[in-house]
Design an enzyme around this catalytic site. Sequence first.
Site, short mmCIF file in Angstrom:
data_model
loop_
_atom_site.label_atom_id
_atom_site.label_comp_id
_atom_site.label_asym_id
_atom_site.label_seq_id
_atom_site.Cartn_x
_atom_site.Cartn_y
_atom_site.Cartn_z
CG ASN A 10 -1.97 -1.14 1.08
OD1 ASN A 10 -2.56 -1.38 0.03
ND2 ASN A 10 -2.11 -1.89 2.15
CG HIS A 97 7.10 1.63 10.79
ND1 HIS A 97 6.41 0.78 9.95
CD2 HIS A 97 7.93 0.86 11.53
CE1 HIS A 97 6.80 -0.46 10.19
NE2 HIS A 97 7.72 -0.44 11.13
NE ARG A 104 -1.70 4.09 12.16
CZ ARG A 104 -1.51 3.67 10.92
NH1 ARG A 104 -0.28 3.60 10.41
NH2 ARG A 104 -2.54 3.32 10.16
#
Length: 137
Positions: A10, A97, A104
């Site tokens: 993604n 990241h 999260r």
Amino acid sequence: MKIIIINGPNLNLLGKREPEVYGSKTFEDYFKELETKYPTITLDYYQSNIEGELIGKIQEVGFSFDGIILNAAAYTHTSIGIGDAIKAIATPVIEVHISNTFSREDFRHQSYISPNAKGIVIGFGLKSYELALQSFL
């Protein structure tokens, strides 16, 4: 010096996907900026949404490059295979990241990459990649 950035699933949608989390710049545009800023470093880039292809690339470059900057994305939290591939190679890996994974969902707090990585850069947006690159200099 020869460094490769490997991005997982993604991340090809950066610039479109959840801009409030990942920003509005495409990775390709960001990569061009890195190449311009660091002209003496040979930078390569690879992205795949497929776990086996990421493992194959890690194995391919894992004995000939000076460093790997890896954002395995969601596979960070699920792929024992990618963790094992990093453990099996000689090239040091920095786990990256874009978002702060610890702010999260709970499942994002586990990494199969970290135990075998030279270091981790988390939560500085796309700048995380440059910070990882600087660690190799």
